[in-house]
Scaffold this active site. Structure first.
Site, PDB file in Angstrom:
ATOM      1  N   ARG A 177       0.815  -1.223   0.000  1.00 63.63           N
ATOM      2  CA  ARG A 177       0.000   0.000   0.000  1.00 63.63           C
ATOM      3  C   ARG A 177       0.849   1.274   0.000  1.00 63.63           C
ATOM      4  NH1 ARG A 177      -5.018  -0.933  -0.004  1.00 63.63           N
ATOM      5  NH2 ARG A 177      -5.570   1.203   0.577  1.00 63.63           N
ATOM      6  N   LEU A 178       2.041   1.173  -0.554  1.00 59.34           N
ATOM      7  CA  LEU A 178       2.916   2.346  -0.674  1.00 59.34           C
ATOM      8  C   LEU A 178       2.668   3.008  -2.034  1.00 59.34           C
ATOM      9  CD1 LEU A 178       6.164   0.811   0.866  1.00 59.34           C
ATOM     10  CD2 LEU A 178       4.378   2.151   2.002  1.00 59.34           C
TER      11      LEU A 178
END
Length: 199
Positions: A177-178
């Site tokens: 989720r970067l």
């Protein structure tokens, strides 16, 4: 036209081409979110049929659920989700005012549709209650008989709606989720800005 808006459109065009050349089943599928006059939201998937500097166009009957909502509250949000692109998919979010395309543009697009799709537009009271599939099949047969041997004209009220962007966001998915997010926004004075967002 603003350089930043040109950049946003160019980025969308490049990603759209990438999606069309990839494994996406319907790369022009987009969610259209609307709200009625009381602010009650609804969403559905439609197909993008055209885009340029004027905006993003889809077609519907103006008396459909979304058509009525957009007449009462002429703003919409669009969402493209291309799951197969890059590391973890790409989303494009577009928000803006909605306007109807002109008759010539609607006529040209309607004429390009397959004949049975044209017939279906005449047979359907889009979003209204249907008592049975047989009723719809009967209406299709009646429309086919009505226009036998002639071109099918565009029905009254069937048209295109153009979302004129004032916000465009590109969401590049990443593991853990970067994600990477870039937002283009139009100010009230017509100028555009660009900023990066936290994932």
């Amino acid at each position: 036209m603003s350089e930043l808006y040109t950049e946003a459109l160019s980025t969308f065009s490049a990603l759209f081409d990438e999606a069309r050349q990839g494994s996406e089943i319907e790369p022009n599928a987009m969610t259209v979110a609307t709200a009625d006059a009381d602010g009650r939201p609804s969403a559905r998937t439609v197909l993008l049929k055209a885009f340029d500097a004027r905006g993003f166009v889809f077609y519907t009957h103006l008396d459909s659920h979304k058509g009525r909502e957009l007449q009462a509250n002429p703003r919409a949000a669009l969402l493209f989700l291309w799951r197969s692109l890059r590391e973890a998919g790409i989303q494009v979010r577009i928000e803006g005012a909605v306007e109807q395309v002109d008759d010539a543009e609607a006529d040209a697009y309607f004429a390009s549709r397959p004949r049975l799709s044209q017939i279906g537009a005449w047979a359907s009271s889009q979003s209204r209650t249907l008592s049975s599939r047989e009723e719809f099949d009967t209406r299709v047969a009646e429309a086919e008989a009505r226009f036998d041997g002639q071109d099918v004209p565009r029905p009254d009220g069937w048209s295109g709606l153009r979302v004129v962007p004032d916000r465009v966001e590109f969401w590049y998915g990443a593991k853990f989720r970067l994600h990477e997010r870039w937002c283009y926004e139009k100010a009230t004075d017509g100028s555009w800005s660009k900023r990066q967002l936290y994932p």
